[in-house]
Design a protein around this motif. Structure first.
Motif, PDB file in Angstrom:
ATOM      1  N   GLY A 147       1.436  -0.433   4.719  1.00 19.09           N
ATOM      2  CA  GLY A 147       0.477   0.685   5.046  1.00 19.09           C
ATOM      3  C   GLY A 147      -0.088   0.667   6.580  1.00 19.09           C
ATOM      4  O   GLY A 147      -0.771   1.307   6.901  1.00 19.09           O
TER       5      GLY A 147
ATOM      6  N   LEU B 296       0.812  -1.248  -0.013  1.00 14.31           N
ATOM      7  CA  LEU B 296       0.019   0.132  -0.059  1.00 14.31           C
ATOM      8  C   LEU B 296       0.808   1.273   0.015  1.00 14.31           C
ATOM      9  O   LEU B 296       0.523   2.438  -0.089  1.00 14.31           O
TER      10      LEU B 296
ATOM     11  N   TRP C 212      -3.225   4.804  -7.198  1.00 11.91           N
ATOM     12  CA  TRP C 212      -1.977   5.335  -6.155  1.00 11.91           C
ATOM     13  C   TRP C 212      -2.029   6.750  -6.546  1.00 11.91           C
ATOM     14  O   TRP C 212      -2.277   7.434  -7.247  1.00 11.91           O
TER      15      TRP C 212
ATOM     16  N   ASP D 148       0.970   6.150  -2.379  1.00 12.11           N
ATOM     17  CA  ASP D 148       0.091   5.438  -1.325  1.00 12.11           C
ATOM     18  C   ASP D 148      -1.033   5.009  -1.994  1.00 12.11           C
ATOM     19  O   ASP D 148      -1.560   5.709  -2.803  1.00 12.11           O
ATOM     20  N   ARG D 149      -1.661   4.069  -1.547  1.00  9.56           N
ATOM     21  CA  ARG D 149      -3.299   3.863  -1.887  1.00  9.56           C
ATOM     22  C   ARG D 149      -3.823   3.096  -0.529  1.00  9.56           C
ATOM     23  O   ARG D 149      -3.255   2.411   0.417  1.00  9.56           O
ATOM     24  N   GLU D 150      -5.243   3.221  -0.587  1.00 12.61           N
ATOM     25  CA  GLU D 150      -5.724   2.887   0.623  1.00 12.61           C
ATOM     26  C   GLU D 150      -6.114   1.513   0.455  1.00 12.61           C
ATOM     27  O   GLU D 150      -6.013   0.762   1.569  1.00 12.61           O
ATOM     28  N   THR D 151      -6.339   0.861  -0.637  1.00 11.32           N
ATOM     29  CA  THR D 151      -6.661  -0.682  -0.590  1.00 11.32           C
ATOM     30  C   THR D 151      -6.244  -1.048  -2.171  1.00 11.32           C
ATOM     31  O   THR D 151      -5.850  -0.205  -2.969  1.00 11.32           O
TER      32      THR D 151
ATOM     33  N   SER E  37      -7.449   0.683  -5.396  1.00  9.02           N
ATOM     34  CA  SER E  37      -7.492   2.017  -5.341  1.00  9.02           C
ATOM     35  C   SER E  37      -6.428   2.619  -6.004  1.00  9.02           C
ATOM     36  O   SER E  37      -5.334   2.100  -6.390  1.00  9.02           O
TER      37      SER E  37
END
Length: 104
Positions: free
Chosen positions: A46, A31, A92, A84-87, A90
């Motif tokens: 993450g 993540l 980037w 970064d990504r939440e899931t 999702s």
């Protein structure tokens, strides 16, 4: 104008990263991906703090791409950036990278 890091959205086969064991083993998805100013690649889940060498190891990025093909979207990540990504699934989101101790 700076050229992308790697052509054709591919990491060279020998390119390595320091990654969390949870990501290497496929227990948690990647993540967070960062590329430091000195060209060190870091891959985190993450969730866990990357504060201990015991939870991280050196791995070829190609191994991580086998687990998650969306990492190829980050082959052009510039030095000094992170994504970064939440899931999984999702998008980037890119931003400037800072070491944790620099944020304080």
């Amino acid at each position: 104008m700076r050229l992308p890091s790697f052509r054709r959205s591919r990491f060279p086969g020998e390119r390595s990263a320091i990654a969390m064991h949870t990501v290497i083993r496929g227990e948690l998805p990647a993540l967070v991906v960062a590329r430091s100013d000195d060209d060190l690649w870091l891959v985190g889940d993450g969730i866990n703090e990357p504060d201990s060498a015991e939870i991280m190891d050196l791995v070829h990025l190609s191994h991580l791409v086998e687990l998650d093909r969306t990492l190829l979207e980050l082959a052009d990540l510039e030095r000094g950036q992170q994504a970064d990504r939440e899931t999984v699934g999702s998008p980037w989101v890119r931003s400037p990278f800072q070491w944790l101790d620099e944020e304080e």
